[in-house]
Design an enzyme around this catalytic site. Structure first.
Site, short mmCIF file in Angstrom:
data_model
loop_
_atom_site.label_atom_id
_atom_site.label_comp_id
_atom_site.label_asym_id
_atom_site.label_seq_id
_atom_site.Cartn_x
_atom_site.Cartn_y
_atom_site.Cartn_z
N ASP A 134 -8.22 55.71 22.20
CA ASP A 134 -7.25 55.34 23.22
C ASP A 134 -6.73 56.55 23.99
O ASP A 134 -5.96 56.39 24.94
CB ASP A 134 -6.07 54.59 22.59
CG ASP A 134 -6.01 53.14 23.05
OD1 ASP A 134 -7.02 52.64 23.58
OD2 ASP A 134 -4.95 52.52 22.88
N ASP A 449 0.37 44.67 13.15
CA ASP A 449 -0.28 44.22 11.92
C ASP A 449 0.56 43.17 11.20
O ASP A 449 0.05 42.11 10.82
CB ASP A 449 -0.55 45.42 10.99
CG ASP A 449 0.67 46.32 10.82
OD1 ASP A 449 1.69 46.10 11.49
OD2 ASP A 449 0.59 47.28 10.02
#
Length: 737
Positions: A134, A449
């Site tokens: 990223d 998550d």
């Protein structure tokens, strides 16, 4: 791929800690007794009394959540040998590695994680490793290219000699346990090759002048097109070769939201769906190396079991650490958490998704529920387009995954798929689709998550904790000070985002398929962001009572309740550490850090969420810095365990709390307290709490007088001094009033 054997591939055992149950229940009763005492002692009603009752009510609720979470611990035993006998052919698995910043996450760490995955004990033509960068870093790309060349020698070496830890950074920490002339020669050769690889990565960080590096020209980490490069193919599709290795940097544009790690994971899911479309996906952080090369076999024992196929969405491996500091000076190695609380959660609907070390079913990530697994997974073209986007190729891929049609390794044309994959990695692809809402990693929290795991559990799925021997993955625990605070603040912020959203676990239990006790477990972890508010209030209450010569600690026989709780609790936690083979010093380090971290990182997270709810500012995803581990498992250098500071506001609450306690103690010792009119004056209970808090904040006390990075910045001390003065001034005004 169907299970052909009637024997279970894994077994789950529930067990009891009777001593823990009795002790924790006794502590809970003591907390209830303290609340009852406050209610019936109407003669003592005052502002401190009410505030103490309010805070202690939340502490009691927090302890109830802990008690409920740990009540039924469970352990899983897997049988990889039976798996190999039970399935006709092992399924394909896509491996995801995520990195975001080449400075905070050095490429050599990512390289070691990738090398350990490429060397897994699993047919290599069934594996494909995707690395999401990223940060759009040419250095990361270059490091992976060099690592792929080294892997041609490293992977055969690991499999030839059955190497256990297959990350060279970790493996070469120690000398080998056995030796033959041939092995010694190859071992030295591999070590030299790895050292050469490390030096090349360190020295050639600007090497992007030609070849594949041209795609990185004129790119910025927040403004660049999609870059997908196939670094290595398993051209022959052979089981003893090397897996595919593919580099991905998704498109980023300044005006398009990129949704942090959740967005990166969704791009990995789509790109891998077009290229290999494996029915299972293993995701790991860039610093989590494989410690057990049979991890996939162990996880598949759960997911391919006749019962697990219908009920279990993902298999989660616990996070554990190597190269740990002696006595856990920063309280972040989570040994007790893993042993007791994680096992307790495993005994419920299943462990939380931890963001790393997890094997997922692709069809579950695509939004399927257990009911649909039973009824069939066919989906119309209209629904495919609405859910997955306009790419016809990806719609076909998603339909194949949902209906259980696996593509064979020989059928994969990676070159053609890469050209199509660039489209689904564009920043505008998810517009008007279900990505981030019902499909893929869900948006709306920086702890993507926990949010994804919660939604999976709400659909009625279970998860299982996979704990093979030796442990599956190991990482490097963050250092003290800014690194730990950054990580803990992000966790607490994300959990509070979940609590104040439509995905709150309470709603999930009332309206969806989340079980009550699993809801309590989620509330226990969300409490990381809520409890610090009450802890800060309690700490301020201690100083307030000393400054105003009032009390909140019960006197006479009532004082026996908090004394009994303190003694039993401390003795109980010490016994946990000793039973786990840890030292008394490790226990104390964790005790004091359990005061420091929540009151700083957790309280700042609460303020961040408050500003977000008021629409004043948005939350920020802070990347945790990954430092290269030292060359020893246990580092005895005292400087390594010293607490460090920076100018971040995350240290402001703790510095202010410390100055408040010090100021109140000075006023007490100088006899500057006002005379008590009611007789409920400050007593030994308040003094003890104040001294105990000062001792817990010893790293901050040292930080007032240290130098360099070990010193609390002057700006932080100045603001804390002003806040302390204002607090004392308000207390004086209250006395006068």
């Amino acid at each position: 791929m169907a299970n052909q054997n009637s024997l279970p591939l894994y077994e789950k055992y529930w067990y009891k800690h009777n001593y823990k149950r009795v002790t924790e229940s006794l502590l809970f009763l003591l907390l209830l007794s303290l609340l009852a005492y406050r209610i019936i002692s109407f003669n003592n009603y005052s502002f401190p009394w009410f505030l103490a009752f309010f805070c202690e009510s939340w502490f009691t609720f927090s302890w109830f959540l802990t008690l409920a979470t740990q009540w039924n611990p469970a352990v899983i035993k897997t049988y990889p040998g039976l798996l190999l006998q039970s399935v006709k052919e092992l399924p394909a698995v896509d491996l995801f590695v995520t990195t975001a910043d080449p400075v905070l996450e050095p490429p050599i760490i990512t390289v070691n994680t990738v090398l350990s995955l490429l060397a897994l004990d699993y047919p290599s033509h069934k594996l494909a490793c995707y690395v999401s960068d990223d940060g759009c870093s040419p250095l990361n790309f270059y490091a992976l290219q060099e690592a792929s060349e080294f892997a041609k020698f490293w992977v055969p070496f690991c499999k030839k000699y059955d190497v256990q830890v297959r990350a060279p950074l970790r493996y070469f920490f120690h000398k080998p346990k056995f030796s033959t002339p041939e092995f010694n020669q190859e071992w030295l050769q591999m070590k030299d090759m790895y050292n050469h690889l490390s030096h090349k990565i360190e020295l050639d960080e600007l090497r992007k002048s030609n070849g594949d590096f041209e795609v990185f020209s004129d790119t910025d980490r927040t403004n660049h097109p999609t870059i997908i490069q196939v670094i290595r193919k398993n051209r022959e599709c052979v089981a003893d070769g090397l897996p595919h290795l593919i580099y991905i940097s998704r498109e980023k544009r300044p005006k398009h939201p990129h949704h942090f790690k959740a967005g990166a994971m969704n791009v990995l899911t789509r790109v891998s769906g077009l290229i290999t479309n494996a029915p299972f996906m293993l995701n790991v952080d860039c610093d989590m190396i494989v410690n057990n090369p049979k991890v996939i076999l162990h996880a598949l024992c759960i997911l391919l079991d006749s019962r697990g196929e219908k009920e279990v969405a993902f298999a989660q491996f616990p996070q554990q650490f190597y190269a740990t500091l002696k006595d856990d000076p920063f309280g972040n190695q989570m040994a007790i958490f893993t042993k007791y609380l994680t096992a307790g959660i495993a005994g419920l609907q299943g462990p939380f998704y931890g963001g790393t070390n997890c094997l997922h079913r692709r069809k579950v990530i695509y939004g399927i529920s257990p009911d649909n697994m039973e009824k069939g997974s066919s989906i119309s073209e209209k629904d495919l387009k609405e859910n997955f986007g306009v790419s016809k190729e990806f719609m076909e891929s998603a339909a194949d995954a949902l209906e259980g049609r696996a593509c064979l390794p020989n059928d994969i044309n990676i070159s053609n798929a890469v050209d199509i994959a660039s489209q689904v990695a564009n920043c505008g692809y998810e517009h008007a689709t279900a990505w981030g809402k019902q499909v893929g990693w869900i948006y709306g929290s920086v702890t993507e998550d926990k949010l994804l795991g919660l939604i999976i559990h709400e659909k009625g799925w279970r998860s299982e904790l996979c704990t093979p021997t030796p442990i599956a993955f190991t990482g490097f625990a963050p250092g003290g000070g800014p690194t730990t605070m950054t990580q803990q603040k992000r966790w607490a912020t994300g959990l509070l985002e979940i609590f104040f959203s439509k995905h709150c676990p309470i709603i999930g239990t009332l309206l969806r398929g989340l079980t009550l006790r699993q809801c309590l477990a989620y509330m226990w972890i969300i409490n990381w962001g809520l409890k610090p508010v009450f802890e800060v209030c309690y700490a301020c209450l201690i100083a307030y009572c000393i400054l105003t010569n009032s009390n909140f600690i019960p006197k006479d026989l009532g004082m026996c309740i908090p004394i009994a709780f303190f003694i039993i609790y401390k003795g109980y936690t010490i016994s946990e550490y000793i039973a786990s083979g840890l030292s008394i010093r490790a226990w104390w380090n964790n005790q004091r850090m359990s005061r420091i971290t929540p009151m700083n990182a957790g309280f700042c997270a609460f303020l961040s969420i408050l500003l977000k709810l008021l629409r004043i500012s948005e939350t920020v995803f802070d990347i945790t810095k990954k430092d290269l581990p030292t060359s020893k498992d246990v580092e005895d250098d005292k400087d390594v365990g010293r607490y460090t500071f920076d100018e971040s506001l995350v240290f402001l609450p703790g510095t202010t709390i410390l100055l408040l306690q010090l100021t109140s103690m000075v006023i007490k010792l100088l006899g500057l307290q006002p005379l008590s009119q009611s007789g409920n004056r400050c007593g030994p209970g308040e003094i003890f709490c104040c001294v105990y808090l000062i001792i817990c904040y010893w790293p901050f006390l040292r930080g007032l007088f240290e130098t360099g990075k070990y010193r609390i910045p002057l700006s932080t001390v100045s603001i804390s001094t002003i806040l302390t003065y204002l607090f004392v001034h308000v207390c004086r005004r209250i006395i006068v009033g």
